[in-house]
Design a protein around this motif. Structure first.
Motif, PDB file in Angstrom:
ATOM      1  N   THR A  15       9.360  36.484  75.182  1.00  0.00           N
ATOM      2  CA  THR A  15       9.546  35.627  74.009  1.00  0.00           C
ATOM      3  C   THR A  15      10.349  34.391  74.351  1.00  0.00           C
ATOM      4  N   ALA A  16      11.180  34.473  75.384  1.00  0.00           N
ATOM      5  CA  ALA A  16      11.987  33.308  75.763  1.00  0.00           C
ATOM      6  C   ALA A  16      11.130  32.221  76.366  1.00  0.00           C
ATOM      7  N   LEU A  17       9.926  32.590  76.871  1.00  0.00           N
ATOM      8  CA  LEU A  17       9.050  31.599  77.485  1.00  0.00           C
ATOM      9  C   LEU A  17       8.139  30.936  76.467  1.00  0.00           C
ATOM     10  N   ALA A  18       8.047  31.508  75.292  1.00  0.00           N
ATOM     11  CA  ALA A  18       7.157  30.940  74.284  1.00  0.00           C
ATOM     12  C   ALA A  18       7.717  29.629  73.768  1.00  0.00           C
ATOM     13  N   VAL A  19       6.849  28.715  73.431  1.00  0.00           N
ATOM     14  CA  VAL A  19       7.262  27.429  72.887  1.00  0.00           C
ATOM     15  C   VAL A  19       7.597  27.608  71.409  1.00  0.00           C
ATOM     16  N   SER A  20       8.815  27.247  71.060  1.00  0.00           N
ATOM     17  CA  SER A  20       9.242  27.422  69.674  1.00  0.00           C
ATOM     18  C   SER A  20       8.721  26.277  68.819  1.00  0.00           C
ATOM     19  N   SER A  21       8.392  26.603  67.584  1.00  0.00           N
ATOM     20  CA  SER A  21       7.903  25.591  66.653  1.00  0.00           C
ATOM     21  C   SER A  21       9.061  24.766  66.121  1.00  0.00           C
ATOM     22  N   GLY A  22       8.811  23.496  65.876  1.00  0.00           N
ATOM     23  CA  GLY A  22       9.864  22.637  65.350  1.00  0.00           C
ATOM     24  C   GLY A  22       9.999  22.716  63.844  1.00  0.00           C
ATOM     25  N   PHE A  23       9.054  23.412  63.158  1.00  0.00           N
ATOM     26  CA  PHE A  23       9.063  23.464  61.707  1.00  0.00           C
ATOM     27  C   PHE A  23       8.789  24.887  61.230  1.00  0.00           C
ATOM     28  N   GLN A  24       9.190  25.146  59.988  1.00  0.00           N
ATOM     29  CA  GLN A  24       8.803  26.384  59.347  1.00  0.00           C
ATOM     30  C   GLN A  24       7.296  26.393  59.119  1.00  0.00           C
ATOM     31  N   ARG A  25       6.708  27.567  59.156  1.00  0.00           N
ATOM     32  CA  ARG A  25       5.258  27.659  59.007  1.00  0.00           C
ATOM     33  C   ARG A  25       4.812  27.313  57.593  1.00  0.00           C
ATOM     34  N   GLU A  26       5.637  27.592  56.605  1.00  0.00           N
ATOM     35  CA  GLU A  26       5.283  27.339  55.218  1.00  0.00           C
ATOM     36  C   GLU A  26       6.175  26.245  54.630  1.00  0.00           C
ATOM     37  N   MET A  27       5.571  25.364  53.829  1.00  0.00           N
ATOM     38  CA  MET A  27       6.360  24.361  53.124  1.00  0.00           C
ATOM     39  C   MET A  27       7.067  25.014  51.939  1.00  0.00           C
ATOM     40  N   ILE A  28       8.154  24.414  51.516  1.00  0.00           N
ATOM     41  CA  ILE A  28       8.896  24.943  50.381  1.00  0.00           C
ATOM     42  C   ILE A  28       9.070  23.840  49.344  1.00  0.00           C
ATOM     43  N   GLU A  29       9.198  24.242  48.092  1.00  0.00           N
ATOM     44  CA  GLU A  29       9.413  23.288  47.012  1.00  0.00           C
ATOM     45  C   GLU A  29      10.905  23.117  46.801  1.00  0.00           C
ATOM     46  N   VAL A  30      11.340  21.870  46.808  1.00  0.00           N
ATOM     47  CA  VAL A  30      12.763  21.559  46.737  1.00  0.00           C
ATOM     48  C   VAL A  30      12.997  20.585  45.588  1.00  0.00           C
ATOM     49  N   SER A  31      14.071  20.796  44.869  1.00  0.00           N
ATOM     50  CA  SER A  31      14.461  19.859  43.820  1.00  0.00           C
ATOM     51  C   SER A  31      15.004  18.581  44.455  1.00  0.00           C
ATOM     52  N   LEU A  32      14.664  17.447  43.877  1.00  0.00           N
ATOM     53  CA  LEU A  32      15.077  16.175  44.467  1.00  0.00           C
ATOM     54  C   LEU A  32      16.587  16.013  44.510  1.00  0.00           C
ATOM     55  N   ASP A  33      17.294  16.624  43.552  1.00  0.00           N
ATOM     56  CA  ASP A  33      18.753  16.473  43.549  1.00  0.00           C
ATOM     57  C   ASP A  33      19.424  17.315  44.639  1.00  0.00           C
ATOM     58  N   ARG A  34      18.645  18.126  45.351  1.00  0.00           N
ATOM     59  CA  ARG A  34      19.192  18.905  46.461  1.00  0.00           C
ATOM     60  C   ARG A  34      18.877  18.268  47.815  1.00  0.00           C
ATOM     61  N   ILE A  35      18.214  17.102  47.796  1.00  0.00           N
ATOM     62  CA  ILE A  35      17.846  16.406  49.029  1.00  0.00           C
ATOM     63  C   ILE A  35      18.784  15.217  49.226  1.00  0.00           C
ATOM     64  N   VAL A  36      19.455  15.193  50.364  1.00  0.00           N
ATOM     65  CA  VAL A  36      20.424  14.130  50.663  1.00  0.00           C
ATOM     66  C   VAL A  36      19.826  13.195  51.710  1.00  0.00           C
ATOM     67  N   PRO A  37      19.584  11.920  51.392  1.00  0.00           N
ATOM     68  CA  PRO A  37      19.037  10.978  52.386  1.00  0.00           C
ATOM     69  C   PRO A  37      20.026  10.738  53.515  1.00  0.00           C
ATOM     70  N   LEU A  38      19.510  10.545  54.724  1.00  0.00           N
ATOM     71  CA  LEU A  38      20.355  10.271  55.875  1.00  0.00           C
ATOM     72  C   LEU A  38      20.567   8.777  56.111  1.00  0.00           C
ATOM     73  N   LYS A  39      19.873   7.958  55.363  1.00  0.00           N
ATOM     74  CA  LYS A  39      20.076   6.519  55.504  1.00  0.00           C
ATOM     75  C   LYS A  39      19.930   5.866  54.141  1.00  0.00           C
ATOM     76  N   ARG A  40      20.513   4.701  54.000  1.00  0.00           N
ATOM     77  CA  ARG A  40      20.449   3.949  52.752  1.00  0.00           C
ATOM     78  C   ARG A  40      19.369   2.879  52.865  1.00  0.00           C
ATOM     79  N   LEU A  41      18.495   2.826  51.882  1.00  0.00           N
ATOM     80  CA  LEU A  41      17.421   1.843  51.891  1.00  0.00           C
ATOM     81  C   LEU A  41      17.963   0.440  51.636  1.00  0.00           C
TER      82      LEU A  41
END
Length: 311
Positions: A15-41
């Motif tokens: 298992t240590a030789l397997a290539v790990s995925s960079g993302f979760q396999r399933e998308m999730i629904e998130v409330s917008l007020d729980r998402i914090v932007p990393l940069k200011r537009l």
């Protein structure tokens, strides 16, 4: 292959030789007020044509590309926004409270910023053609893309008069629509030559296309009378345009000259700082074990000869 490698490495785990995925396999629904932007537009970001297209597209067909987030380790239940800042702002303006997100395992915003791609005109043309063939009205496409109906019709006829071979060569090229208007003035064989020259020189500007047209023998032109008439009537406009472009180029050169000294100083300091970091065996070993792709770039930055070559 993995089994053979594991057999040759005592105490290793397959298992240590397997290539790990960079993302979760399933998308999730998130409330917008729980998402914090990393940069200011920027203040004028919502006035841009790109933001208008995103807003129109979400109104008509919904969100096509999900935002990318990563879990905030310091604040359970919150997510850091890695990619999709304009999309999130558009959803807020449309009073949409939740969004399906792609969840990354690591905070790696560098990857998204580096790999951004733009839809080339040929690909956009084919996308519009497929939509029309499926019965989508030009007005609906214009609304979804935030364009005028006339602009959509021009994109629909982008390759009229352009041979299939030249269009295939430029299928991924970031050239403007005006370039294809210039190609129509040439015969198919010359269109292919011009397309190959643009690819070879990595130059897809309208001025380069005009230079290729000017160097085209009359026997390879599609309509010499129309070209002569257009050239005669458009000389003053071309001269005025060249003067504006020259003035813009001089401004850019001046800006580069003003910032060259400070940029070189900052790069020199950064190169020295990275060199001192890599001189620390513990830091070097940690980066090599956890971020080997970064280590290669850091070593290039710390190499004086490589640095002077890039400068």
């Amino acid at each position: 292959m993995l089994e053979q490698m594991a057999a040759q490495m005592p105490g290793s785990d397959l298992t240590a030789l397997a290539v790990s995925s960079g993302f979760q396999r399933e998308m999730i629904e998130v409330s917008l007020d729980r998402i914090v932007p990393l940069k200011r537009l920027r203040r004028d970001a919502k006035l841009s044509a790109k933001y208008g297209q995103i807003l129109s597209s979400i109104k008509c067909v919904g969100l096509v590309e999900p935002p990318v987030v990563v879990r905030d380790a310091g604040h359970p239940g919150q997510f850091l926004l890695l990619d999709g800042h304009l999309r999130i702002e558009a959803l807020k303006d449309l009073s949409i409270g939740n969004v399906e997100c792609l969840v990354a395992h690591h905070d790696d915003t560098y990857t998204y910023n580096k790999r951004v791609t733009r839809l080339p005109p040929v690909q956009e043309h084919r996308m519009i053609v497929r939509a029309v063939e499926r019965g989508v009205a030009a007005s609906a496409i214009a609304e979804a893309l935030g364009l005028e109906v006339q602009s959509v019709r021009k994109r629909l006829k982008l390759l009229d008069g352009v041979c299939v071979e030249a269009a295939e060569i430029l299928r991924s090229a970031p050239c403007s629509m005006r370039v294809f208007e210039i190609l129509r003035l040439m015969l198919p064989a010359r269109q292919i030559e011009a397309a190959e020259l643009m690819i070879g020189q990595n130059n897809f500007t309208m001025m380069f296309a005009k230079a290729l047209l000017a160097a085209t023998p009359p026997a390879q032109l599609a309509n010499t009378r129309r070209l002569a008439r257009a050239s005669k009537n458009d000389v003053s406009q071309q001269l005025a345009q060249m003067e504006r472009e020259l003035a813009g180029l001089q401004t850019q050169v001046k800006s580069v000259e003003d910032s060259y000294g400070s940029n070189t100083l900052e790069l020199t300091i950064a190169s020295g700082y990275v060199s001192r970091l890599l001189a620390n065996p513990q830091v070097h070993a940690w980066i090599g074990a956890n971020r080997p792709e970064y280590l290669i770039e850091f070593q290039k930055m710390s190499d004086p000869q490589s640095f002077r070559h890039r400068a």
